[in-house]
Design an enzyme around this catalytic site. Structure first.
Site, short mmCIF file in Angstrom:
data_model
loop_
_atom_site.label_atom_id
_atom_site.label_comp_id
_atom_site.label_asym_id
_atom_site.label_seq_id
_atom_site.Cartn_x
_atom_site.Cartn_y
_atom_site.Cartn_z
N CYS A 67 0.76 -1.50 -0.05
CA CYS A 67 0.17 0.25 0.13
C CYS A 67 1.17 1.31 0.12
O CYS A 67 1.95 1.31 0.66
CB CYS A 67 -1.26 0.17 1.25
SG CYS A 67 -1.91 -1.43 1.74
N CYS A 68 0.53 2.38 -1.17
CA CYS A 68 0.83 3.39 -0.94
C CYS A 68 -0.28 4.33 -0.91
O CYS A 68 -1.19 3.80 -1.16
CB CYS A 68 1.99 3.71 -1.05
SG CYS A 68 1.31 3.50 -3.22
N TRP A 69 0.29 5.99 -0.26
CA TRP A 69 -1.28 6.58 -0.83
C TRP A 69 -2.05 6.64 -2.61
O TRP A 69 -3.68 5.72 -2.31
CB TRP A 69 -0.66 8.50 -0.72
CG TRP A 69 -1.78 9.12 -0.86
CD1 TRP A 69 -2.05 10.30 -1.21
CD2 TRP A 69 -3.31 9.38 0.41
NE1 TRP A 69 -2.91 10.55 -0.87
CE2 TRP A 69 -3.40 10.15 0.10
CE3 TRP A 69 -2.69 8.70 1.39
CZ2 TRP A 69 -4.05 10.39 1.12
CZ3 TRP A 69 -3.76 9.38 2.62
CH2 TRP A 69 -4.60 10.37 2.02
#
Length: 150
Positions: A67-69
């Site tokens: 996950c990331c933004w």
């Protein structure tokens, strides 16, 4: 199942993701902001996603969720690890297709756009999905592996 999970921040659905995976009975290996007690584990999306992807490539995990933004950077970093096929999924249909046609072994998620109800739908589809046994689908997956080696 052993699932390696990474995030560059404990925001959005990051904590809900870990809780949901554990509720489903999976053993979670956490990286980045999800593993704050480990001083050697960087929170940055490239490092955290690589760590989760390496767990899959080296057999410590069966699958990964990175996950990331936006999910894009996490997907790019995970896909640089040989043997990992990460798919950025923002809906259940894409997750089903990623498992079926691409034999994806890493799910990339956006912390910004994925809500908790949508997360549950995506994870349901991901874990219910099975890789296709169709010859053309297997040939495409095999070709991706040859691209990575060239």
């Amino acid at each position: 199942m052993r699932i390696s999970v990474s995030s560059d921040m404990a925001a959005g659905v990051a904590d809900a993701l870990v809780a949901d995976l554990r509720r489903r009975g999976h053993h979670v290996l956490a990286h980045g902001a999800l593993n704050p007690g480990d001083g050697d584990d960087r929170d940055d999306w490239a490092w955290a996603s690589e760590a989760a992807a390496r767990d899959v490539a080296e057999g410590r995990a069966d699958q990964a969720v990175v996950c990331c933004w936006t999910g894009t950077g996490a997907s790019i970093a995970a896909n640089k690890v040989p043997g990992v096929r990460a798919a950025l999924c923002a809906d259940a249909y894409t997750a089903t297709g990623a498992r079926r046609w691409n034999d994806a072994n890493a799910l990339a998620l956006s912390l910004r756009v994925v809500s908790e109800p949508l997360l549950a739908e995506i994870l349901d589809a991901w874990f219910e999905g099975r890789p296709s046994e169709e010859a053309d689908d297997r040939a495409n997956v095999a070709h991706v592996d040859t691209i990575a080696r060239s």
